[in-house]
Design an enzyme around this catalytic site. Structure first.
Site, PDB file in Angstrom:
ATOM      1  N   LYS A  24       1.191  -1.019  -0.210  1.00  0.00           N
ATOM      2  CA  LYS A  24      -0.030   0.366  -0.345  1.00  0.00           C
ATOM      3  C   LYS A  24       1.336   1.109   0.273  1.00  0.00           C
ATOM      4  O   LYS A  24       0.722   2.443   0.469  1.00  0.00           O
ATOM      5  CB  LYS A  24      -1.069   0.607   0.834  1.00  0.00           C
ATOM      6  CG  LYS A  24      -2.191  -0.904   1.061  1.00  0.00           C
ATOM      7  CD  LYS A  24      -2.948  -0.582   0.063  1.00  0.00           C
ATOM      8  CE  LYS A  24      -4.151  -2.042  -0.266  1.00  0.00           C
ATOM      9  NZ  LYS A  24      -4.913  -2.167  -0.998  1.00  0.00           N
ATOM     10  N   ARG A  25       1.979   1.474  -0.435  1.00  0.00           N
ATOM     11  CA  ARG A  25       2.117   2.251  -0.266  1.00  0.00           C
ATOM     12  C   ARG A  25       3.038   3.158   0.630  1.00  0.00           C
ATOM     13  O   ARG A  25       3.982   4.087   0.868  1.00  0.00           O
ATOM     14  CB  ARG A  25       2.949   2.974  -1.645  1.00  0.00           C
ATOM     15  CG  ARG A  25       2.524   2.930  -3.224  1.00  0.00           C
ATOM     16  CD  ARG A  25       3.435   1.747  -3.220  1.00  0.00           C
ATOM     17  NE  ARG A  25       3.319   1.065  -4.666  1.00  0.00           N
ATOM     18  CZ  ARG A  25       2.942  -0.129  -5.585  1.00  0.00           C
ATOM     19  NH1 ARG A  25       3.640  -0.838  -4.225  1.00  0.00           N
ATOM     20  NH2 ARG A  25       2.747  -0.443  -6.150  1.00  0.00           N
ATOM     21  N   ALA A  61       3.001   7.167   1.266  1.00  0.00           N
ATOM     22  CA  ALA A  61       1.563   7.551   0.354  1.00  0.00           C
ATOM     23  C   ALA A  61       0.827   8.417   0.994  1.00  0.00           C
ATOM     24  O   ALA A  61       0.000   8.594  -0.090  1.00  0.00           O
ATOM     25  CB  ALA A  61       0.873   6.390  -0.612  1.00  0.00           C
ATOM     26  N   LEU A  65      -5.776   6.507   2.598  1.00  0.00           N
ATOM     27  CA  LEU A  65      -6.788   7.307   2.085  1.00  0.00           C
ATOM     28  C   LEU A  65      -8.667   6.193   2.432  1.00  0.00           C
ATOM     29  O   LEU A  65      -9.451   6.679   1.787  1.00  0.00           O
ATOM     30  CB  LEU A  65      -7.159   7.599   0.008  1.00  0.00           C
ATOM     31  CG  LEU A  65      -6.167   9.116  -0.089  1.00  0.00           C
ATOM     32  CD1 LEU A  65      -6.014   8.652  -1.420  1.00  0.00           C
ATOM     33  CD2 LEU A  65      -6.997   9.981   0.472  1.00  0.00           C
ATOM     34  N   GLU A 111       4.382  15.223   5.883  1.00  0.00           N
ATOM     35  CA  GLU A 111       4.519  15.419   7.171  1.00  0.00           C
ATOM     36  C   GLU A 111       5.339  14.676   8.035  1.00  0.00           C
ATOM     37  O   GLU A 111       5.612  15.107   9.455  1.00  0.00           O
ATOM     38  CB  GLU A 111       3.109  15.875   7.279  1.00  0.00           C
ATOM     39  CG  GLU A 111       1.836  16.249   6.682  1.00  0.00           C
ATOM     40  CD  GLU A 111       0.463  16.402   6.855  1.00  0.00           C
ATOM     41  OE1 GLU A 111      -0.108  18.026   7.268  1.00  0.00           O
ATOM     42  OE2 GLU A 111      -0.075  15.437   6.310  1.00  0.00           O
ATOM     43  N   GLU A 131      -3.237  16.330  -1.298  1.00  0.00           N
ATOM     44  CA  GLU A 131      -4.412  16.816  -0.448  1.00  0.00           C
ATOM     45  C   GLU A 131      -5.792  17.646  -1.583  1.00  0.00           C
ATOM     46  O   GLU A 131      -6.410  17.868  -1.303  1.00  0.00           O
ATOM     47  CB  GLU A 131      -3.850  17.451   0.702  1.00  0.00           C
ATOM     48  CG  GLU A 131      -3.895  16.756   2.178  1.00  0.00           C
ATOM     49  CD  GLU A 131      -2.277  16.148   1.866  1.00  0.00           C
ATOM     50  OE1 GLU A 131      -1.737  16.906   0.911  1.00  0.00           O
ATOM     51  OE2 GLU A 131      -1.887  15.946   2.908  1.00  0.00           O
ATOM     52  N   ARG A 134      -7.522  15.949  -3.657  1.00  0.00           N
ATOM     53  CA  ARG A 134      -8.533  15.717  -3.461  1.00  0.00           C
ATOM     54  C   ARG A 134      -9.958  16.241  -2.727  1.00  0.00           C
ATOM     55  O   ARG A 134     -10.346  15.599  -2.170  1.00  0.00           O
ATOM     56  CB  ARG A 134      -7.393  14.541  -2.458  1.00  0.00           C
ATOM     57  CG  ARG A 134      -7.103  14.128  -2.684  1.00  0.00           C
ATOM     58  CD  ARG A 134      -6.775  11.981  -3.206  1.00  0.00           C
ATOM     59  NE  ARG A 134      -5.186  11.496  -3.624  1.00  0.00           N
ATOM     60  CZ  ARG A 134      -5.306  11.527  -4.706  1.00  0.00           C
ATOM     61  NH1 ARG A 134      -5.609  11.820  -5.890  1.00  0.00           N
ATOM     62  NH2 ARG A 134      -4.015  11.239  -5.402  1.00  0.00           N
ATOM     63  N   GLY A 139      -3.640  17.901   7.677  1.00  0.00           N
ATOM     64  CA  GLY A 139      -4.144  17.812   9.199  1.00  0.00           C
ATOM     65  C   GLY A 139      -2.803  16.625   9.810  1.00  0.00           C
ATOM     66  O   GLY A 139      -2.932  17.082  11.144  1.00  0.00           O
TER      67      GLY A 139
HETATM   68  C1  1HE Z   1      -3.185   3.852  -1.380  1.00  0.00           C
HETATM   69  C2  1HE Z   1      -2.262   4.864  -1.063  1.00  0.00           C
HETATM   70  C3  1HE Z   1      -2.759   6.117  -0.430  1.00  0.00           C
HETATM   71  C4  1HE Z   1      -1.793   3.837  -2.398  1.00  0.00           C
HETATM   72  N1  1HE Z   1      -4.236   5.276   0.501  1.00  0.00           N
HETATM   73  N2  1HE Z   1      -4.155   3.328  -0.205  1.00  0.00           N
HETATM   74  N3  1HE Z   1      -2.301  10.564  -0.551  1.00  0.00           N
HETATM   75  C5  1HE Z   1      -1.898  10.067  -2.409  1.00  0.00           C
HETATM   76  O1  1HE Z   1      -3.025  11.117  -3.302  1.00  0.00           O
HETATM   77  C6  1HE Z   1      -1.238   9.682  -2.938  1.00  0.00           C
HETATM   78  C7  1HE Z   1      -1.758   8.189  -3.413  1.00  0.00           C
HETATM   79  N4  1HE Z   1      -0.882   7.599  -4.076  1.00  0.00           N
HETATM   80  C8  1HE Z   1      -0.408   7.976  -5.424  1.00  0.00           C
HETATM   81  O2  1HE Z   1       0.084   8.529  -5.930  1.00  0.00           O
HETATM   82  C9  1HE Z   1       0.220   6.598  -6.031  1.00  0.00           C
HETATM   83  O3  1HE Z   1      -0.193   5.091  -4.978  1.00  0.00           O
HETATM   84  C10 1HE Z   1       2.171   6.182  -5.699  1.00  0.00           C
HETATM   85  C11 1HE Z   1       2.554   7.646  -6.571  1.00  0.00           C
HETATM   86  C12 1HE Z   1       2.210   6.575  -3.636  1.00  0.00           C
HETATM   87  C13 1HE Z   1       2.392   5.147  -6.000  1.00  0.00           C
HETATM   88  O4  1HE Z   1       2.216   4.727  -7.104  1.00  0.00           O
HETATM   89  P1  1HE Z   1       1.752   3.262  -7.826  1.00  0.00           P
HETATM   90  O5  1HE Z   1       1.852   3.526  -9.078  1.00  0.00           O
HETATM   91  O6  1HE Z   1       3.708   3.241  -7.104  1.00  0.00           O
HETATM   92  O7  1HE Z   1       1.142   2.215  -6.732  1.00  0.00           O
HETATM   93  P2  1HE Z   1      -0.165   2.327  -6.302  1.00  0.00           P
HETATM   94  O8  1HE Z   1      -0.888   1.229  -7.581  1.00  0.00           O
HETATM   95  O9  1HE Z   1      -0.574   3.759  -7.177  1.00  0.00           O
HETATM   96  O10 1HE Z   1      -1.163   2.122  -5.458  1.00  0.00           O
HETATM   97  C14 1HE Z   1      -0.095   0.251  -4.685  1.00  0.00           C
HETATM   98  C15 1HE Z   1      -1.230   0.011  -3.945  1.00  0.00           C
HETATM   99  O11 1HE Z   1      -1.267   1.518  -2.758  1.00  0.00           O
HETATM  100  C16 1HE Z   1      -2.943   0.455  -4.723  1.00  0.00           C
HETATM  101  O12 1HE Z   1      -3.578  -0.978  -4.092  1.00  0.00           O
HETATM  102  P3  1HE Z   1      -4.210  -1.933  -4.694  1.00  0.00           P
HETATM  103  O13 1HE Z   1      -5.322  -3.030  -3.215  1.00  0.00           O
HETATM  104  O14 1HE Z   1      -4.737  -1.174  -6.082  1.00  0.00           O
HETATM  105  O15 1HE Z   1      -2.684  -2.612  -5.069  1.00  0.00           O
HETATM  106  C17 1HE Z   1      -3.574   2.018  -3.942  1.00  0.00           C
HETATM  107  O16 1HE Z   1      -4.732   1.580  -3.983  1.00  0.00           O
HETATM  108  C18 1HE Z   1      -2.845   1.809  -3.073  1.00  0.00           C
HETATM  109  N5  1HE Z   1      -2.047   2.902  -2.106  1.00  0.00           N
HETATM  110  N6  1HE Z   1      -1.036   5.098  -2.353  1.00  0.00           N
HETATM  111  C19 1HE Z   1      -4.260   3.796   0.550  1.00  0.00           C
HETATM  112  N7  1HE Z   1      -2.475   7.546  -0.180  1.00  0.00           N
HETATM  113  C20 1HE Z   1      -3.145  13.934   7.930  1.00  0.00           C
HETATM  114  S1  1HE Z   1      -3.565  13.933   6.764  1.00  0.00           S
HETATM  115  C21 1HE Z   1      -3.046  13.417   5.084  1.00  0.00           C
HETATM  116  C22 1HE Z   1      -3.657  13.752   4.354  1.00  0.00           C
HETATM  117  C23 1HE Z   1      -2.927  13.042   3.071  1.00  0.00           C
HETATM  118  O17 1HE Z   1      -2.274  12.159   3.321  1.00  0.00           O
HETATM  119  S2  1HE Z   1      -3.590  13.084   0.904  1.00  0.00           S
HETATM  120  C24 1HE Z   1      -2.308  12.093   0.291  1.00  0.00           C
HETATM  121  C25 1HE Z   1      -3.200  10.952   0.241  1.00  0.00           C
END
Ligand code: 1HE
Length: 257
Positions: A24-25, A61, A65, A111, A131, A134, A139
């Site tokens: 889940k990265r 990551a 989410l 963060e 964020e 999205r 936070g």
């Molecule tokens: C996740 C998450 C996640 C990956 N929550 N499951 N963060 C983001 O908006 C970043 C979201 N993630 C990405 O943009 C990409 O995943 C990455 C650039 C980090 C990596 O890409 P990649 O191609 O290596 O991996 P992937 O195919 O996108 O993800 C692999 C799996 O990890 C996949 O799940 P699967 O079950 O389909 O294999 C994804 O859904 C899962 N995954 N990132 C949940 N973030 C205190 S408040 C803070 C607020 C925030 O941090 S908002 C920003 C959230």
């Protein structure tokens, strides 16, 4: 300390903390953020420096989410405060933390990295605050800590526009203090941790606990806090020994690198 998604290894005075949820990265679920808090609270007092990194191709990551369900305002407030409490244990924990960064350092991952004391990035690292796109806000303390590293305008731009900084740009603007070739962030972080672990404990304490407070104080209060901290540090037997060693020609000289 046993946690399915966080590994702890002790190597002498250095603790290695690794986010270990690569499928889940290394996304940070509630369970992971609570795990980070309890791990940092329970580190043995023999630990003098900590290296934090992530397993797999990405450091972190950000927020998991899949857990961002329909929280009402009150639950959202408590969720953010839970992150604050956890990342406070990183910033104000028992020892300086060196983050070894690679791949995605995004959202809550940035963060988390910002709560560390030194960031070492390899050339694969990239930084973003998705964020903004999205429909949410930081936070996990990012609104306080990230502008201190790169300034408010750059942080706002990252969130307004989804701008992604690569590793080189990240080092230029202050997201990392070091940049190394791909795959070498951990080794560099260990090298720094070993160096930091040899400092007098009061010096590390002052840098972790006094310096950030001084930076927030008005200048006249900051000068006084600095003077108090300086007086305490220089009165320690360790400081006296180190200064005497230098004066007797046994202490290290400052060398041009
Ligand atoms: C996740 C998450 C996640 C990956 N929550 N499951 N963060 C983001 O908006 C970043 C979201 N993630 C990405 O943009 C990409 O995943 C990455 C650039 C980090 C990596 O890409 P990649 O191609 O290596 O991996 P992937 O195919 O996108 O993800 C692999 C799996 O990890 C996949 O799940 P699967 O079950 O389909 O294999 C994804 O859904 C899962 N995954 N990132 C949940 N973030 C205190 S408040 C803070 C607020 C925030 O941090 S908002 C920003 C959230």
């Amino acid at each position: 300390m046993n946690h399915p998604d966080i590994r702890l290894e002790l190597r002498g005075a250095i603790a290695l903390v690794r986010l270990a949820r690569p499928a889940k990265r290394n996304a940070i679920s509630d369970e992971v953020i609570l795990g980070i808090r309890s791990l940092f609270e329970q580190l043995p007092d023999t630990v003098r420096a900590i290296v934090l990194d992530g397993e797999g191709e990405h450091f972190c990551a950000g927020l998991d989410l899949s857990e961002l369900k329909e929280r009402d305002a009150g639950a959202g407030l408590h969720h953010s405060r839970m992150w604050h409490a956890a990342l406070d244990t990183v910033q104000f924990g028992p020892a300086p933390v060196i983050a070894a960064l690679h791949g995605a350092v995004v959202g809550g991952g940035l963060e988390l990295a910002s709560a560390c004391h030194i960031r070492v990035a390899d050339e694969t690292a990239f930084y973003a605050l998705p964020e903004g796109s999205r429909g949410i806000f930081v936070g996990g303390g990012g609104a306080v800590r990230i502008p201190r590293l790169i300034g408010e305008a750059r942080m706002a731009d990252m969130m307004f526009t989804g701008r992604v900084y690569d590793a080189k740009e990240g080092e230029r603007i202050g997201l990392s203090q070091y940049i190394v070739p791909a795959g070498q962030a951990f080794d560099k972080a260990m090298e720094l941790a070993e160096r930091i672990a040899k400092n007098a404990p009061l010096t590390n304490y002052a840098l972790m606990h006094a310096l950030p407070r001084i930076c927030e104080q008005p200048a006249d209060q900051g000068f006084l806090t600095e003077a108090l901290m300086a007086a305490i540090a220089q009165s320690s037997p360790e400081a006296k020994t180190r200064v005497r060693e230098f004066l007797e020609g046994r202490g290290p000289k400052v060398k041009k690198s």
